[in-house]
Design a protein around this motif. Structure first.
Motif, mmCIF file in Angstrom:
data_model
loop_
_atom_site.group_PDB
_atom_site.id
_atom_site.type_symbol
_atom_site.label_atom_id
_atom_site.label_comp_id
_atom_site.label_asym_id
_atom_site.label_seq_id
_atom_site.Cartn_x
_atom_site.Cartn_y
_atom_site.Cartn_z
ATOM 1 N N LEU A 151 0.858 -1.178 0.000
ATOM 2 C CA LEU A 151 0.000 0.000 0.000
ATOM 3 C C LEU A 151 0.885 1.215 0.000
ATOM 4 N N GLU A 152 0.760 2.004 -1.036
ATOM 5 C CA GLU A 152 1.588 3.184 -1.152
ATOM 6 C C GLU A 152 0.688 4.388 -1.317
ATOM 7 N N ILE A 153 0.896 5.365 -0.485
ATOM 8 C CA ILE A 153 0.032 6.552 -0.514
ATOM 9 C C ILE A 153 0.879 7.807 -0.380
ATOM 10 N N VAL A 154 0.592 8.770 -1.233
ATOM 11 C CA VAL A 154 1.157 10.102 -1.064
ATOM 12 C C VAL A 154 -0.005 11.023 -0.761
ATOM 13 N N MET A 155 0.094 11.703 0.358
ATOM 14 C CA MET A 155 -0.971 12.626 0.709
ATOM 15 C C MET A 155 -0.339 13.838 1.371
ATOM 16 N N GLY A 156 -0.524 14.980 0.772
ATOM 17 C CA GLY A 156 0.132 16.166 1.300
ATOM 18 C C GLY A 156 1.633 15.974 1.211
ATOM 19 N N ASN A 157 2.318 16.146 2.333
ATOM 20 C CA ASN A 157 3.769 15.997 2.271
ATOM 21 C C ASN A 157 4.231 14.688 2.881
ATOM 22 N N GLU A 158 3.318 13.733 2.967
ATOM 23 C CA GLU A 158 3.718 12.431 3.509
ATOM 24 C C GLU A 158 3.593 11.347 2.467
ATOM 25 N N HIS A 159 4.497 10.422 2.516
ATOM 26 C CA HIS A 159 4.551 9.338 1.543
ATOM 27 C C HIS A 159 4.791 8.052 2.311
ATOM 28 N N ILE A 160 3.809 7.182 2.327
ATOM 29 C CA ILE A 160 3.989 5.895 2.989
ATOM 30 C C ILE A 160 4.044 4.798 1.944
ATOM 31 N N SER A 161 4.802 3.768 2.278
ATOM 32 C CA SER A 161 4.887 2.612 1.401
ATOM 33 C C SER A 161 4.989 1.390 2.295
ATOM 34 N N PHE A 162 3.868 0.761 2.525
ATOM 35 C CA PHE A 162 3.813 -0.352 3.466
ATOM 36 C C PHE A 162 3.767 -1.671 2.723
ATOM 37 N N THR A 163 4.459 -2.658 3.291
ATOM 38 C CA THR A 163 4.343 -3.997 2.728
ATOM 39 C C THR A 163 4.042 -4.954 3.871
ATOM 40 N N THR A 164 3.284 -5.961 3.546
ATOM 41 C CA THR A 164 2.988 -6.981 4.530
ATOM 42 C C THR A 164 2.523 -8.236 3.795
ATOM 43 N N SER A 165 2.289 -9.263 4.562
ATOM 44 C CA SER A 165 1.829 -10.510 3.943
ATOM 45 C C SER A 165 0.327 -10.402 3.680
ATOM 46 N N LYS A 166 -0.219 -11.422 3.099
ATOM 47 C CA LYS A 166 -1.672 -11.446 2.944
ATOM 48 C C LYS A 166 -2.302 -11.597 4.320
ATOM 49 N N ILE A 167 -3.452 -11.023 4.483
ATOM 50 C CA ILE A 167 -4.170 -11.162 5.750
ATOM 51 C C ILE A 167 -5.399 -12.019 5.494
ATOM 52 N N GLY A 168 -5.430 -13.179 6.126
ATOM 53 C CA GLY A 168 -6.539 -14.098 5.864
ATOM 54 C C GLY A 168 -7.823 -13.658 6.530
ATOM 55 N N SER A 169 -7.677 -13.209 7.757
ATOM 56 C CA SER A 169 -8.891 -12.895 8.512
ATOM 57 C C SER A 169 -8.521 -11.999 9.683
ATOM 58 N N LEU A 170 -9.524 -11.600 10.401
ATOM 59 C CA LEU A 170 -9.288 -10.780 11.590
ATOM 60 C C LEU A 170 -8.444 -11.494 12.629
ATOM 61 N N MET A 171 -8.473 -12.806 12.626
ATOM 62 C CA MET A 171 -7.621 -13.556 13.552
ATOM 63 C C MET A 171 -6.156 -13.208 13.326
ATOM 64 N N ASP A 172 -5.774 -13.148 12.046
ATOM 65 C CA ASP A 172 -4.381 -12.810 11.724
ATOM 66 C C ASP A 172 -4.045 -11.422 12.249
#
Lengths: 197, 151
Positions: free
Chosen positions: B93-114
Protein backbone atom coordinates in the motif's frame (compact mmCIF):
# COMPACT_ATOMS: atom_id res chain seq x y z
CA UNK A 1 1.36 30.63 7.08
CA UNK A 2 -1.70 32.05 5.44
CA UNK A 3 -2.03 31.29 1.80
CA UNK A 4 -2.65 34.78 0.53
CA UNK A 5 -3.25 33.84 -3.09
CA UNK A 6 -6.53 32.20 -3.78
CA UNK A 7 -5.64 31.29 -7.33
CA UNK A 8 -4.20 27.95 -8.13
CA UNK A 9 -1.53 27.70 -10.74
CA UNK A 10 -1.90 24.96 -13.21
CA UNK A 11 0.89 23.22 -14.97
CA UNK A 12 0.77 23.21 -18.73
CA UNK A 13 0.06 19.63 -19.56
CA UNK A 14 2.60 19.46 -22.34
CA UNK A 15 5.41 20.64 -20.19
CA UNK A 16 4.67 18.71 -17.20
CA UNK A 17 2.57 15.70 -17.62
CA UNK A 18 4.56 12.69 -16.74
CA UNK A 19 1.41 10.67 -16.60
CA UNK A 20 0.56 10.83 -20.23
CA UNK A 21 0.61 7.50 -21.94
CA UNK A 22 -1.31 6.46 -24.96
CA UNK A 23 -3.88 3.91 -24.22
CA UNK A 24 -3.45 0.83 -26.30
CA UNK A 25 -0.02 1.94 -27.27
CA UNK A 26 1.20 -1.57 -26.84
CA UNK A 27 4.82 -0.78 -26.41
CA UNK A 28 6.04 -0.59 -22.88
CA UNK A 29 8.09 2.49 -23.32
CA UNK A 30 10.11 2.68 -20.20
CA UNK A 31 10.90 6.34 -20.66
CA UNK A 32 7.28 7.38 -20.53
CA UNK A 33 6.44 5.33 -17.48
CA UNK A 34 6.41 7.55 -14.49
CA UNK A 35 9.13 6.81 -12.07
CA UNK A 36 7.39 6.66 -8.80
CA UNK A 37 9.04 9.61 -7.15
CA UNK A 38 9.01 12.00 -10.05
CA UNK A 39 5.47 11.08 -11.01
CA UNK A 40 4.22 11.77 -7.59
CA UNK A 41 6.02 15.02 -7.10
CA UNK A 42 4.94 16.22 -10.50
CA UNK A 43 8.40 16.59 -11.91
CA UNK A 44 10.05 19.32 -10.02
CA UNK A 45 7.48 20.66 -7.66
CA UNK A 46 9.11 22.76 -5.07
CA UNK A 47 7.18 21.27 -2.21
CA UNK A 48 9.44 20.02 0.50
CA UNK A 49 10.68 16.46 0.28
CA UNK A 50 8.07 14.15 1.60
CA UNK A 51 8.29 12.42 4.90
CA UNK A 52 8.56 8.78 4.02
CA UNK A 53 7.66 5.78 6.07
CA UNK A 54 7.41 2.09 5.49
CA UNK A 55 9.33 -0.97 4.39
CA UNK A 56 8.28 -0.47 0.81
CA UNK A 57 11.12 2.00 0.41
CA UNK A 58 13.74 -0.63 1.12
CA UNK A 59 13.88 -2.70 -2.01
CA UNK A 60 12.97 0.04 -4.29
CA UNK A 61 14.76 -1.07 -7.42
CA UNK A 62 13.45 -4.63 -7.44
CA UNK A 63 9.95 -3.66 -6.45
CA UNK A 64 9.87 -0.90 -8.99
CA UNK A 65 10.98 -3.21 -11.76
CA UNK A 66 8.19 -5.60 -10.83
CA UNK A 67 5.68 -2.82 -10.70
CA UNK A 68 6.70 -1.38 -14.02
CA UNK A 69 6.43 -4.79 -15.60
CA UNK A 70 2.89 -5.07 -14.31
CA UNK A 71 1.86 -1.58 -15.27
CA UNK A 72 3.58 -1.33 -18.60
CA UNK A 73 1.13 -3.25 -20.76
CA UNK A 74 -1.80 -1.45 -22.30
CA UNK A 75 -4.89 -0.91 -20.17
CA UNK A 76 -8.36 -1.02 -21.69
CA UNK A 77 -10.53 2.00 -21.64
CA UNK A 78 -13.66 3.12 -23.42
CA UNK A 79 -12.92 5.20 -26.48
CA UNK A 80 -12.79 8.82 -25.63
CA UNK A 81 -11.63 11.95 -27.32
CA UNK A 82 -9.80 13.04 -24.21
CA UNK A 83 -9.94 16.52 -22.78
CA UNK A 84 -12.13 17.76 -19.99
CA UNK A 85 -15.77 16.93 -19.44
CA UNK A 86 -17.68 13.95 -18.16
CA UNK A 87 -17.23 10.56 -19.73
CA UNK A 88 -20.01 8.20 -20.56
CA UNK A 89 -19.86 4.71 -19.12
CA UNK A 90 -20.82 1.59 -21.01
CA UNK A 91 -24.56 1.98 -20.67
CA UNK A 92 -25.14 5.32 -19.05
CA UNK A 93 -23.79 8.18 -17.01
CA UNK A 94 -22.47 7.76 -13.50
CA UNK A 95 -22.58 10.40 -10.82
CA UNK A 96 -20.93 10.41 -7.43
CA UNK A 97 -22.77 11.57 -4.33
CA UNK A 98 -20.63 12.34 -1.29
CA UNK A 99 -21.47 13.39 2.24
CA UNK A 100 -24.10 10.68 2.48
CA UNK A 101 -25.36 10.17 6.01
CA UNK A 102 -24.14 6.97 7.59
CA UNK A 103 -27.66 5.72 8.20
CA UNK A 104 -28.91 6.43 4.71
CA UNK A 105 -30.64 3.62 2.90
CA UNK A 106 -31.00 2.92 -0.78
CA UNK A 107 -34.59 4.10 -0.60
CA UNK A 108 -33.49 7.51 0.57
CA UNK A 109 -31.35 7.87 -2.51
CA UNK A 110 -34.03 6.47 -4.75
CA UNK A 111 -36.43 9.06 -3.40
CA UNK A 112 -33.99 11.91 -3.71
CA UNK A 113 -32.70 11.07 -7.17
CA UNK A 114 -35.48 9.07 -8.74
CA UNK A 115 -37.21 12.17 -10.05
CA UNK A 116 -34.48 12.90 -12.54
CA UNK A 117 -34.84 9.65 -14.39
CA UNK A 118 -34.82 5.95 -13.88
CA UNK A 119 -31.93 4.92 -11.71
CA UNK A 120 -30.24 2.11 -13.60
CA UNK A 121 -27.71 1.31 -10.93
CA UNK A 122 -27.11 2.40 -7.40
CA UNK A 123 -24.11 1.51 -5.28
CA UNK A 124 -24.34 2.58 -1.67
CA UNK A 125 -21.31 0.95 -0.15
CA UNK A 126 -20.92 0.24 3.50
CA UNK A 127 -17.98 0.85 5.76
CA UNK A 128 -16.52 -2.63 6.12
CA UNK A 129 -15.73 -2.14 9.76
CA UNK A 130 -18.80 -0.40 11.12
CA UNK A 131 -21.49 -1.57 8.74
CA UNK A 132 -22.73 1.99 8.32
CA UNK A 133 -22.83 3.69 4.97
CA UNK A 134 -19.31 4.66 3.97
CA UNK A 135 -20.41 8.10 2.84
CA UNK A 136 -20.65 7.96 -0.92
CA UNK A 137 -23.04 6.61 -3.50
CA UNK A 138 -22.67 5.99 -7.21
CA UNK A 139 -25.78 6.41 -9.30
CA UNK A 140 -26.24 5.60 -12.94
CA UNK A 141 -28.69 7.30 -15.24
CA UNK A 142 -29.22 6.28 -18.81
CA UNK A 143 -29.29 9.78 -20.22
CA UNK A 144 -26.82 12.60 -19.93
CA UNK A 145 -29.56 15.15 -19.29
CA UNK A 146 -30.93 13.13 -16.39
CA UNK A 147 -27.53 12.93 -14.73
CA UNK A 148 -26.80 16.55 -15.41
CA UNK A 149 -30.06 17.70 -13.86
CA UNK A 150 -29.43 15.50 -10.85
CA UNK A 151 -26.05 17.12 -10.37
CA UNK A 152 -27.32 20.62 -10.87
CA UNK A 153 -30.28 20.31 -8.59
CA UNK A 154 -28.89 18.13 -5.83
CA UNK A 155 -25.32 19.34 -5.38
CA UNK A 156 -25.07 21.20 -2.10
CA UNK A 157 -28.51 20.21 -0.90
CA UNK A 158 -29.38 18.35 2.26
CA UNK A 159 -30.10 14.68 2.56
CA UNK A 160 -31.01 13.34 5.99
CA UNK A 161 -29.72 16.53 7.64
CA UNK A 162 -26.34 16.35 5.90
CA UNK A 163 -25.12 18.34 2.95
CA UNK A 164 -24.37 16.19 -0.04
CA UNK A 165 -22.26 16.98 -3.04
CA UNK A 166 -23.02 15.57 -6.44
CA UNK A 167 -20.73 15.47 -9.44
CA UNK A 168 -19.77 13.36 -12.40
CA UNK A 169 -17.68 10.33 -11.55
CA UNK A 170 -15.73 9.87 -14.76
CA UNK A 171 -13.85 12.26 -16.94
CA UNK A 172 -12.63 12.16 -20.51
CA UNK A 173 -9.12 13.14 -19.62
CA UNK A 174 -6.67 14.17 -16.94
CA UNK A 175 -7.39 17.18 -14.87
CA UNK A 176 -4.82 19.85 -14.38
CA UNK A 177 -3.17 19.37 -11.09
CA UNK A 178 -3.29 22.19 -8.69
CA UNK A 179 0.06 22.81 -7.18
CA UNK A 180 1.38 24.85 -4.36
CA UNK A 181 4.32 26.13 -6.34
CA UNK A 182 3.75 29.45 -8.02
CA UNK A 183 5.02 30.05 -11.47
CA UNK A 184 3.31 33.31 -12.20
CA UNK A 185 3.92 35.19 -9.02
CA UNK A 186 1.30 37.89 -9.12
CA UNK A 187 -2.26 37.72 -10.11
CA UNK A 188 -2.91 41.31 -9.18
CA UNK A 189 -1.13 44.46 -10.08
CA UNK A 190 0.15 45.84 -6.85
CA UNK A 191 3.84 46.46 -6.85
CA UNK A 192 4.25 46.38 -3.12
CA UNK A 193 6.25 43.52 -1.84
CA UNK A 194 4.46 40.37 -0.87
CA UNK A 195 3.48 40.02 2.69
CA UNK A 196 5.45 37.34 4.41
CA UNK A 197 3.91 35.54 7.29
CA UNK B 1 -10.73 16.67 9.83
CA UNK B 2 -7.50 14.81 9.26
CA UNK B 3 -4.54 16.52 7.68
CA UNK B 4 -3.98 16.78 4.01
CA UNK B 5 -7.50 16.12 2.84
CA UNK B 6 -7.56 18.97 0.40
CA UNK B 7 -3.93 19.87 0.06
CA UNK B 8 -1.36 19.00 -2.47
CA UNK B 9 -0.62 15.71 -4.07
CA UNK B 10 -2.57 12.55 -3.84
CA UNK B 11 -1.48 9.17 -5.08
CA UNK B 12 -2.54 5.72 -3.98
CA UNK B 13 -1.53 2.28 -5.08
CA UNK B 14 -2.57 -1.04 -3.67
CA UNK B 15 -1.26 -4.44 -4.66
CA UNK B 16 -2.03 -7.91 -3.38
CA UNK B 17 -0.67 -11.00 -4.97
CA UNK B 18 1.42 -14.06 -4.94
CA UNK B 19 3.37 -16.20 -7.33
CA UNK B 20 2.39 -19.80 -7.26
CA UNK B 21 1.05 -22.77 -9.10
CA UNK B 22 -1.12 -20.64 -11.34
CA UNK B 23 1.48 -18.02 -12.12
CA UNK B 24 1.57 -14.53 -10.75
CA UNK B 25 -1.90 -13.85 -9.44
CA UNK B 26 -2.48 -10.33 -8.37
CA UNK B 27 -4.85 -7.46 -7.98
CA UNK B 28 -3.59 -3.94 -8.25
CA UNK B 29 -5.11 -0.52 -8.56
CA UNK B 30 -3.69 2.93 -8.69
CA UNK B 31 -5.19 6.38 -8.21
CA UNK B 32 -2.93 8.83 -9.97
CA UNK B 33 -2.67 12.54 -9.30
CA UNK B 34 -4.07 13.46 -12.72
CA UNK B 35 -7.21 11.49 -12.00
CA UNK B 36 -6.42 8.28 -13.81
CA UNK B 37 -7.53 5.10 -12.11
CA UNK B 38 -5.81 1.96 -13.28
CA UNK B 39 -7.02 -1.44 -12.32
CA UNK B 40 -5.41 -4.79 -13.05
CA UNK B 41 -6.34 -8.27 -12.05
CA UNK B 42 -4.40 -11.26 -13.17
CA UNK B 43 -4.95 -14.88 -12.55
CA UNK B 44 -3.99 -17.89 -14.54
CA UNK B 45 -6.27 -20.11 -12.59
CA UNK B 46 -8.28 -22.06 -15.16
CA UNK B 47 -6.60 -19.98 -17.84
CA UNK B 48 -8.22 -16.71 -16.86
CA UNK B 49 -6.75 -13.79 -18.64
CA UNK B 50 -5.55 -10.52 -17.35
CA UNK B 51 -8.04 -7.74 -16.81
CA UNK B 52 -6.59 -4.28 -17.22
CA UNK B 53 -8.82 -1.26 -17.14
CA UNK B 54 -8.26 2.43 -16.82
CA UNK B 55 -10.48 5.43 -16.60
CA UNK B 56 -10.14 9.05 -15.66
CA UNK B 57 -11.89 10.05 -12.48
CA UNK B 58 -13.16 13.50 -11.69
CA UNK B 59 -11.58 15.52 -8.88
CA UNK B 60 -14.67 14.75 -6.78
CA UNK B 61 -13.87 11.06 -6.84
CA UNK B 62 -10.25 11.62 -5.90
CA UNK B 63 -11.36 13.88 -3.13
CA UNK B 64 -13.60 11.14 -1.75
CA UNK B 65 -10.76 8.66 -1.94
CA UNK B 66 -8.60 11.09 0.00
CA UNK B 67 -11.32 11.44 2.60
CA UNK B 68 -11.55 7.69 3.04
CA UNK B 69 -7.79 7.50 3.47
CA UNK B 70 -7.67 10.47 5.83
CA UNK B 71 -10.50 9.14 8.00
CA UNK B 72 -8.73 5.82 8.38
CA UNK B 73 -5.66 7.59 9.80
CA UNK B 74 -3.45 5.07 8.02
CA UNK B 75 -0.86 7.79 7.50
CA UNK B 76 -0.08 7.69 11.21
CA UNK B 77 0.72 3.99 11.13
CA UNK B 78 3.92 2.15 10.38
CA UNK B 79 4.50 -1.32 9.02
CA UNK B 80 7.62 -2.15 10.94
CA UNK B 81 5.80 -4.59 13.20
CA UNK B 82 3.58 -6.08 10.57
CA UNK B 83 4.23 -9.56 9.20
CA UNK B 84 6.64 -9.51 6.32
CA UNK B 85 5.49 -10.61 2.88
CA UNK B 86 6.01 -14.34 2.46
CA UNK B 87 5.41 -17.33 0.20
CA UNK B 88 1.71 -17.11 0.74
CA UNK B 89 1.58 -13.60 -0.57
CA UNK B 90 2.28 -9.94 -0.40
CA UNK B 91 0.37 -6.71 -0.02
CA UNK B 92 1.63 -3.27 -0.82
CA UNK B 93 0.00 0.00 0.00
CA UNK B 94 1.59 3.18 -1.15
CA UNK B 95 0.03 6.55 -0.51
CA UNK B 96 1.16 10.10 -1.06
CA UNK B 97 -0.97 12.63 0.71
CA UNK B 98 0.13 16.17 1.30
CA UNK B 99 3.77 16.00 2.27
CA UNK B 100 3.72 12.43 3.51
CA UNK B 101 4.55 9.34 1.54
CA UNK B 102 3.99 5.90 2.99
CA UNK B 103 4.89 2.61 1.40
CA UNK B 104 3.81 -0.35 3.47
CA UNK B 105 4.34 -4.00 2.73
CA UNK B 106 2.99 -6.98 4.53
CA UNK B 107 1.83 -10.51 3.94
CA UNK B 108 -1.67 -11.45 2.94
CA UNK B 109 -4.17 -11.16 5.75
CA UNK B 110 -6.54 -14.10 5.86
CA UNK B 111 -8.89 -12.90 8.51
CA UNK B 112 -9.29 -10.78 11.59
CA UNK B 113 -7.62 -13.56 13.55
CA UNK B 114 -4.38 -12.81 11.72
CA UNK B 115 -4.79 -9.18 12.65
CA UNK B 116 -5.52 -9.83 16.29
CA UNK B 117 -2.62 -12.21 16.80
CA UNK B 118 -0.08 -9.93 15.11
CA UNK B 119 2.43 -7.70 16.84
CA UNK B 120 0.53 -4.56 15.91
CA UNK B 121 -3.16 -5.42 15.91
CA UNK B 122 -4.29 -1.79 16.01
CA UNK B 123 -2.29 -0.70 13.01
CA UNK B 124 -2.91 -3.82 11.02
CA UNK B 125 -6.61 -3.55 11.66
CA UNK B 126 -6.64 -0.05 10.22
CA UNK B 127 -4.81 -1.36 7.17
CA UNK B 128 -7.12 -4.35 6.86
CA UNK B 129 -10.30 -2.30 6.84
CA UNK B 130 -8.95 0.49 4.70
CA UNK B 131 -7.99 -2.02 2.04
CA UNK B 132 -11.48 -3.45 2.08
CA UNK B 133 -13.06 -0.03 1.81
CA UNK B 134 -10.77 0.92 -1.05
CA UNK B 135 -11.51 -2.31 -2.88
CA UNK B 136 -15.24 -1.66 -2.53
CA UNK B 137 -14.79 1.78 -3.97
CA UNK B 138 -12.64 0.65 -6.86
CA UNK B 139 -14.78 -2.36 -7.70
CA UNK B 140 -17.86 -0.17 -7.81
CA UNK B 141 -16.19 2.35 -10.07
CA UNK B 142 -14.80 -0.27 -12.43
CA UNK B 143 -17.86 -2.48 -12.55
CA UNK B 144 -20.21 0.44 -13.14
CA UNK B 145 -18.10 1.97 -15.85
CA UNK B 146 -17.16 -1.18 -17.72
CA UNK B 147 -20.06 -3.42 -16.71
CA UNK B 148 -17.76 -6.22 -15.78
CA UNK B 149 -17.37 -8.16 -12.62
CA UNK B 150 -13.88 -7.03 -11.71
CA UNK B 151 -12.96 -10.10 -9.72
Amino acid sequence: MANAEAEAVDFEPEEDDLMDEDVGDGSPNRATLPRLKSAITGGGSSTAPKKTKGRGFRDEAAAEADRNARMSAPFDSLDSEGGPGPERSIEGWIILVTGVHEEAQEDDLQNAFGDFGEIKNLHLNLDRRTGFVKGYALIEFEKFEEAQRAIREMDGTELLTQTINVDWAFSKGPFRRRNVRRRSPRGHRSRSPRRRF
Amino acid sequence: MADGVDDGEFYLRYYVGHKGKFGHEFLEFEFRPDGKLRYANNSNYKNDTMIRKEIFLTPSVLKECRRIVADSEIMKEDDNNWPEPDRVGRQELEIVMGNEHISFTTSKIGSLMDVQTSKDPEGLRIFYYLVQDLKCFVFSLISLHFKIKPI
